[in-house]
Enzyme design. Structure first.
Site, PDB file in Angstrom:
ATOM      1  N   CYS A   3       0.857  -1.181   0.000  1.00 38.80           N
ATOM      2  CA  CYS A   3       0.000   0.000   0.000  1.00 38.80           C
ATOM      3  C   CYS A   3       0.895   1.233   0.000  1.00 38.80           C
ATOM      4  O   CYS A   3       1.801   1.350   0.839  1.00 38.80           O
ATOM      5  CB  CYS A   3      -0.901  -0.014   1.229  1.00 38.80           C
ATOM      6  SG  CYS A   3      -1.817   1.523   1.489  1.00 38.80           S
ATOM      7  N   CYS A  11      -0.233   5.952   6.891  1.00 35.04           N
ATOM      8  CA  CYS A  11      -1.272   5.164   7.545  1.00 35.04           C
ATOM      9  C   CYS A  11      -0.641   3.877   8.071  1.00 35.04           C
ATOM     10  O   CYS A  11       0.224   3.285   7.403  1.00 35.04           O
ATOM     11  CB  CYS A  11      -2.408   4.840   6.568  1.00 35.04           C
ATOM     12  SG  CYS A  11      -3.692   3.768   7.248  1.00 35.04           S
ATOM     13  N   CYS A  84      -7.614   4.675  -0.707  1.00 36.62           N
ATOM     14  CA  CYS A  84      -7.269   3.480   0.068  1.00 36.62           C
ATOM     15  C   CYS A  84      -7.625   2.208  -0.698  1.00 36.62           C
ATOM     16  O   CYS A  84      -8.778   2.018  -1.095  1.00 36.62           O
ATOM     17  CB  CYS A  84      -8.011   3.496   1.402  1.00 36.62           C
ATOM     18  SG  CYS A  84      -7.770   1.997   2.386  1.00 36.62           S
ATOM     19  N   GLN A 208     -22.030  -5.792   8.300  1.00 36.18           N
ATOM     20  CA  GLN A 208     -20.640  -6.257   8.327  1.00 36.18           C
ATOM     21  C   GLN A 208     -19.803  -5.512   7.282  1.00 36.18           C
ATOM     22  O   GLN A 208     -20.276  -5.193   6.189  1.00 36.18           O
ATOM     23  CB  GLN A 208     -20.573  -7.752   8.061  1.00 36.18           C
ATOM     24  CG  GLN A 208     -21.254  -8.619   9.112  1.00 36.18           C
ATOM     25  CD  GLN A 208     -20.424  -8.786  10.371  1.00 36.18           C
ATOM     26  OE1 GLN A 208     -19.376  -8.166  10.541  1.00 36.18           O
ATOM     27  NE2 GLN A 208     -20.899  -9.635  11.274  1.00 36.18           N
ATOM     28  N   GLU A 258     -32.795  -6.227  18.445  1.00 32.23           N
ATOM     29  CA  GLU A 258     -31.705  -5.286  18.184  1.00 32.23           C
ATOM     30  C   GLU A 258     -32.043  -3.950  18.835  1.00 32.23           C
ATOM     31  O   GLU A 258     -33.191  -3.502  18.799  1.00 32.23           O
ATOM     32  CB  GLU A 258     -31.527  -5.115  16.671  1.00 32.23           C
ATOM     33  CG  GLU A 258     -30.662  -3.958  16.234  1.00 32.23           C
ATOM     34  CD  GLU A 258     -29.225  -4.058  16.719  1.00 32.23           C
ATOM     35  OE1 GLU A 258     -28.706  -3.024  17.191  1.00 32.23           O
ATOM     36  OE2 GLU A 258     -28.645  -5.146  16.632  1.00 32.23           O
ATOM     37  N   ASN A 299     -24.551 -12.187  18.206  1.00 27.64           N
ATOM     38  CA  ASN A 299     -23.527 -11.530  17.390  1.00 27.64           C
ATOM     39  C   ASN A 299     -23.222 -10.178  18.023  1.00 27.64           C
ATOM     40  O   ASN A 299     -23.591  -9.132  17.493  1.00 27.64           O
ATOM     41  CB  ASN A 299     -24.043 -11.368  15.951  1.00 27.64           C
ATOM     42  CG  ASN A 299     -23.020 -10.725  15.039  1.00 27.64           C
ATOM     43  OD1 ASN A 299     -21.820 -10.819  15.269  1.00 27.64           O
ATOM     44  ND2 ASN A 299     -23.489 -10.072  13.995  1.00 27.64           N
ATOM     45  N   CYS A 325     -16.330 -11.021  16.908  1.00 26.56           N
ATOM     46  CA  CYS A 325     -15.199 -10.340  16.279  1.00 26.56           C
ATOM     47  C   CYS A 325     -14.053 -10.161  17.262  1.00 26.56           C
ATOM     48  O   CYS A 325     -13.085  -9.458  16.968  1.00 26.56           O
ATOM     49  CB  CYS A 325     -15.637  -8.986  15.721  1.00 26.56           C
ATOM     50  SG  CYS A 325     -16.264  -7.847  16.979  1.00 26.56           S
TER      51      CYS A 325
END
Length: 371
Positions: A3, A11, A84, A208, A258, A299, A325
């Site tokens: 990158c 970055c 990016c 996601q 939720e 989740n 995650c």
């Protein structure tokens, strides 16, 4: 993968980008399997190495004439990351137009050191069909007339921008968005087609980051659920209904819970369009009364499920699908559910080039409770 931003020291978010991708994936698999212990592990599901992020959260800095879209560097100065390579192509293509929009509409970038200015961030989400949701995060309503004045120009330059809005974040806080959303387009739902199912994302709703890997995650959950054959499913932290709509089926009662009303609104519309009887509720997933469903899906955010783990352990749920995650909080939560035995797991590489990992675990009750 290389990158140019990383090479130039502009970055450092993709901390493992210089490591060959197969090695990255193998390392993640080893780390999560050691953290979670022995069970049946399906092969890790890989991501594309570039162009996989469907959303961009671009901090706006610089000046009206020369705005930067990216992150803040030392001293609160902007670092432009508009090109990016991790973002999907439609998202990257939109950046020069959005930069020009800042100039045309006279949107003064917010200066963090000086606490002055109007435009804080531009949030862009891309759909699998290449459509865009664009949100301008503003300090106040002062710039709204100028944004509206140039809206036709923006839509002409970006005809794939189907959802456009402004979000108000008046306070000087480290947040991405505020509570007030002002729509600029009649359409306020972005269609995220996933495995032939239309998930509908409203501004402020969660989806996601990696659409292709999310689709694989939902397919795996549906396959394991099919083998378990639950008559009832509770999808907690359901977001826009990804798991719930994928697990829906004949003679199966499915409910999603939720806390985000925006996400639930999109999920309800998606269910209605699909003609399914899945029910969605706005509520705190940790305090629901749906824990006695045959199969419970969780989740949660990175912090995990906390006290909900003990409640699940004491429930009548025969199976739990836990999508995490954060393997650290996942391991902690699994230890708090001794009556539910982890039997299968799979790593889904939602976040290449760093240490983050998405893991789906199927838990099975060791001894079925008598109802």
């Amino acid at each position: 993968m290389h990158c140019s931003y990383m090479d130039a020291g502009r970055c450092c978010s993709a901390t493992r980008i210089e490591i060959p991708y197969p090695e990255q994936l193998a390392t993640k698999q080893r780390v999560v399997s050691e953290a979670l212990g022995p069970m049946e592990w399906a092969p890790a599901f890989p991501s594309a190495e570039a162009g996989f992020r469907n959303k961009a959260k671009m901090v706006v800095a610089g000046t009206v004439e020369q705005p930067t879209l990216g992150i803040l560097g030392p001293g609160g100065l902007g670092i432009d990351l508009a090109a990016c390579p991790l973002h999907e192509r439609p998202v990257v293509t939109a950046m020069p137009v959005l930069r020009e929009m800042v100039t045309r509409a006279g949107l003064t970038p917010y200066s963090v050191p000086d606490r002055r200015g109007e435009l804080k961030l531009i949030l862009v989400t891309g759909s699998p069909a290449g459509e865009l949701m664009i949100r301008f995060v503003l300090r106040s309503t002062e710039a709204l007339p100028r944004l509206r004045k140039h809206l036709d120009w923006l839509r002409e330059k970006l005809p794939n921008a189907v959802v456009i809005s402004a979000n108000l974040l008046p306070t000087h806080v480290a947040l991405t968005e505020g509570e007030t959303e002002i729509p600029f387009t009649e359409k306020q739902l972005l269609t995220m087609r996933t495995n032939e199912i239309d998930l509908l994302l409203r501004p402020g709703g969660f989806f996601q980051t990696n659409t292709a890997v999310a689709a694989a995650l939902y397919r795996q959950a549906a396959a394991w659920a099919s083998e378990a054959s639950p008559r009832s499913v509770a999808d907690l932290y359901c977001g826009v209904g990804g798991f719930a709509l994928h697990l829906a089926g004949p003679d199966r009662e499915v409910v999603g819970v939720e806390v985000s009303a925006e996400a639930v609104d999109g999920a309800r519309v998606a269910a209605a369009r699909r003609g399914t009887s899945v029910r969605f509720e706005v509520g705190d997933a940790t305090a629901v009364e749906h824990l006695d469903a045959d199969l419970v899906v969780v989740n949660p955010p990175r912090r995990g499920i906390g006290d909900l783990a003990a409640r699940l352990d004491a429930s009548h749920a025969r199976h739990v699908l836990y999508s995490s995650c954060n393997p650290t909080t996942l391991a902690r939560d699994l230890a708090e559910m001794p009556s539910l035995r982890p039997v299968r797991a799979r790593l889904f590489d939602m976040f290449p080039h760093n240490h983050h990992a998405e893991v789906l675990v199927l838990l099975e009750r060791a001894v079925t409770k008598v109802r």
